[in-house]
Design an enzyme around this catalytic site. Structure first.
Site, PDB file in Angstrom:
ATOM      1  N   LYS A  61       0.844  -1.199   0.000  1.00  0.00           N
ATOM      2  CA  LYS A  61       0.000   0.000   0.000  1.00  0.00           C
ATOM      3  C   LYS A  61       0.879   1.248   0.000  1.00  0.00           C
ATOM      4  O   LYS A  61       1.574   1.522   0.975  1.00  0.00           O
ATOM      5  CB  LYS A  61      -0.917   0.051   1.223  1.00  0.00           C
ATOM      6  CG  LYS A  61      -1.992   1.137   1.034  1.00  0.00           C
ATOM      7  CD  LYS A  61      -2.557   1.711   2.313  1.00  0.00           C
ATOM      8  CE  LYS A  61      -1.773   2.823   2.899  1.00  0.00           C
ATOM      9  NZ  LYS A  61      -1.784   4.088   2.128  1.00  0.00           N
ATOM     10  N   GLU A  71      11.164   0.851   9.154  1.00  0.00           N
ATOM     11  CA  GLU A  71      12.079   1.950   8.811  1.00  0.00           C
ATOM     12  C   GLU A  71      11.361   3.227   9.208  1.00  0.00           C
ATOM     13  O   GLU A  71      10.418   3.652   8.539  1.00  0.00           O
ATOM     14  CB  GLU A  71      12.380   1.958   7.300  1.00  0.00           C
ATOM     15  CG  GLU A  71      13.115   0.735   6.790  1.00  0.00           C
ATOM     16  CD  GLU A  71      14.589   0.717   7.182  1.00  0.00           C
ATOM     17  OE1 GLU A  71      15.079   1.711   7.747  1.00  0.00           O
ATOM     18  OE2 GLU A  71      15.239  -0.314   6.948  1.00  0.00           O
ATOM     19  N   CYS A  90      14.181  10.829   5.869  1.00  0.00           N
ATOM     20  CA  CYS A  90      14.427  10.239   7.188  1.00  0.00           C
ATOM     21  C   CYS A  90      15.879  10.380   7.598  1.00  0.00           C
ATOM     22  O   CYS A  90      16.189  10.434   8.774  1.00  0.00           O
ATOM     23  CB  CYS A  90      14.028   8.771   7.155  1.00  0.00           C
ATOM     24  SG  CYS A  90      14.603   7.954   5.674  1.00  0.00           S
ATOM     25  N   GLU A 144      11.560  15.328  15.137  1.00  0.00           N
ATOM     26  CA  GLU A 144      11.660  15.238  13.678  1.00  0.00           C
ATOM     27  C   GLU A 144      10.658  16.197  13.040  1.00  0.00           C
ATOM     28  O   GLU A 144       9.446  16.052  13.207  1.00  0.00           O
ATOM     29  CB  GLU A 144      11.366  13.808  13.198  1.00  0.00           C
ATOM     30  CG  GLU A 144      11.574  13.668  11.699  1.00  0.00           C
ATOM     31  CD  GLU A 144      11.194  12.290  11.161  1.00  0.00           C
ATOM     32  OE1 GLU A 144      10.101  11.798  11.501  1.00  0.00           O
ATOM     33  OE2 GLU A 144      11.988  11.709  10.401  1.00  0.00           O
TER      34      GLU A 144
END
Ligand code: NAD
Length: 515
Positions: A204, A278, A313, A414
């Site tokens: 997906k 991840e 990332c 982040e």
């Protein structure tokens, strides 16, 4: 691959993925090009008959629509993947190799077209991001083509007259969910790793970048038996969550935020499933006094992934500069950043495109506004002066903040936007402690001419990937992944594929003459 063979009776409903930027009219359903899900070798709409519309984040224009899949759709896809498993897991390495190599050639033949769609859909600049991402897709397919030959076992000299050996077995059906920031690359790395090891998959893609993934996987489908790869689309909490909790799935593979990763891990715990995660990062870039030069400044800018609007990332978003060169080095970085051209992603002169969507834009701007209110200084960029609709898209200038403590929100959370926080340091022990004082452990960058210093620092940083005097992206062969809350498992390498997409089965055979 806009569909032509779709027959459905239910009325079509359209839900906007992105808010309109310039008061463009709502799309007329019939006029919007449609992409379909790929299930069991065929193209299909959602059982609900609902659609999501994708607009370019750089212009607000509608690109196309794709199905708003539901749990019923993911179920169909998982059952197709399960049916395909019996033949695919026993297909010879040569069959898998041929499929990947042929798909790589076909992607290469359409590389520019795919890069343009990627650029339109994500707002990522064509020259600096989208073309290199499609090139990476081709490299990954070729690298993993021969991976099945490498899934070797061992013999174990444990008992006399007993031959003990191991073989690597695929887990079975892999459920994979990926984000929007490098949608084609992150999809293909999972597909290539899982399928090369004999698994089948239901993938997906993110709702902000489904079209390019459907285009790339349609090319792969031409070389795969039906059901080996299935691609469903829709919203994360709807079809994404349903897929991850499907009872016929054998392995979960997720790339995205740590928050959703946590929920995937909780789902896996219910059935004791293997997982690859991840997740997020807040990576340190540490500059030593011997590296106060323009090459290092350019490397720090590259490591911050400003040309992907910081939506990476591995962005080196915490810049630690030795206090003796702090001002001079920061000036070099500011000079390098000021040369970046922000604008139309499709223009070859553009270095940096637009942020992915309104929600992400608002989040990034609010981090900057709060930091400035707390006394930070914006050396470059800052809160945008013009409203997004005046610019035509979610554009923001690359921003460097100083005057913040290492514990400030912008310095330790982040942001996933073009915002770097620069902090001075005075001792190696202090900077190592600050760099490691993060819940994340994805990447780290060390800039020093002194080999002993660089190697010592590489050893001391808590990160899955440390780069010294360079700041490139992932490449085939690199075992890439994080530690701490940045994730579990390794991608991009054959070793990672073997470790993450197979289990070792031990076989013990009595070979004595008298049983
Ligand atoms: P996200 O977690 O919101 O979404 C990622 C994917 O998960 C999307 O496809 C989304 O539809 C799906 N999803 C959302 N909720 C779900 C649920 N409840 N169940 C199942 N699926 C669900 O992340 P994002 O905002 O799209 O991506 C940005 C994040 O991804 C950042 O944190 C970034 O660091 C991370 N990321 C990590 C890596 C890596 O390799 N470590 C690579 C790229 C991005």
């Amino acid at each position: 691959m806009p569909a032509t063979d779709l027959s459905q009776s239910s009325p079509e409903l359209v839900v906007e993925v992105r808010a309109d930027l310039r008061d463009l009219p709502a799309p007329e359903v019939a006029e919007v090009a449609r992409w379909l899900m790929q299930v069991d070798g065929g193209l299909t709409a959602s059982e609900s008959g609902e659609w999501l519309v994708s607009r370019s984040p750089a212009t607000g224009h509608v690109i196309g629509r794709f199905p708003r899949g539901t749990g019923a759709d993911s179920r169909r896809a998982v059952l197709a993947a399960r049916r395909a498993l019996a033949t695919w897991r026993t297909a010879s390495p040569a069959v898998r190799e041929a499929a990947f190599l042929a798909a790589a050639d076909d992607v290469e033949a359409r590389a520019d077209e795919l890069a343009r769609l990627l650029s339109r859909e994500t707002g990522n600049a064509l020259r600096t991001q989208a073309r290199p991402e499609i090139a990476s897709v081709i490299d990954l397919l070729r690298y993993f083509a021969g991976a099945a030959y490498q899934a070797q076992g061992v013999t174990v000299p444990a008992l006399p007259d007993v031959l003990t050996y191991t073989i690597r077995e695929p887990f079975g059906v892999v459920a994979a969910v990926v984000p929007w920031n490098a949608p084609a690359q992150l999809s293909v790395v999972k597909i290539a790793m899982a399928l090369s090891m004999g698994n089948t998959m239901v993938l997906k893609p993110a709702e902000d970048a489904s079209l390019v993934v459907l285009e790339v996987t349609a090319i792969l489908q031409r070389h795969l038996p039906p059901g080996v790869l299935n691609v469903v689309t829709g919203l994360g909490p709807e079809i994404g969550a349903a897929l991850m909790s499907d009872p016929d799935v054998d392995k979960l593979s997720f790339t995205g935020s740590t928050a959703v990763g946590r929920s995937v891990l909780a789902t896996a715990a219910q059935r004791i499933l293997p997982v690859s995660l991840e997740l997020g990062g807040k990576s340190p870039a540490i500059v030593f006094p011997d590296s106060d030069d323009d090459r290092t400044a350019a490397g720090v800018v590259a490591g911050m992934r400003f040309t992907r609007q910081g939506q990476s990332c591995t962005a080196g978003s915490r810049l630690f500069v030795h206090e003796s060169v702090f001002e001079s080095f920061l000036q070099r970085v500011a000079d390098a950043v000021s040369r970046l051209v922000v604008g139309d992603p499709l223009d070859d002169a553009t270095d940096m495109g637009s942020i992915i969507n309104e929600k992400q834009y608002a989040r990034v701007v609010s981090y900057v506004a709060s930091a400035l209110a707390d006394g930070a200084t914006a050396r470059t960029g800052g809160v945008p002066q013009r409203e997004p609709h005046q610019q035509g898209g979610w554009f923001m200038q690359p921003t460097i903040l100083t005057g913040l403590d290492a514990t400030a929100a912008a310095a330790c959370e982040e942001i996933f936007g073009p915002v770097m926080v620069a902090i001075p340091w005075h001792s190696e022990d202090e900077v190592v402690e600050q760099a490691n004082a993060s819940s994340y452990g994805l990447a780290g960058y060390v800039w020093s001419r002194d080999v002993a210093t660089a190697l010592r620092m590489a050893g001391r940083l808590q990160a899955g990937w440390v780069q010294v005097n360079r700041a490139g992206g992932q490449y085939p062969g690199l075992s890439y992944g994080g530690t701490k809350e940045s994730g579990i498992g390794r991608e991009f390498s054959i070793q990672g594929a073997i470790d993450s997409y197979t289990y070792a089965k031990s076989v013990s055979v009595d070979v004595s003459t008298q049983p």
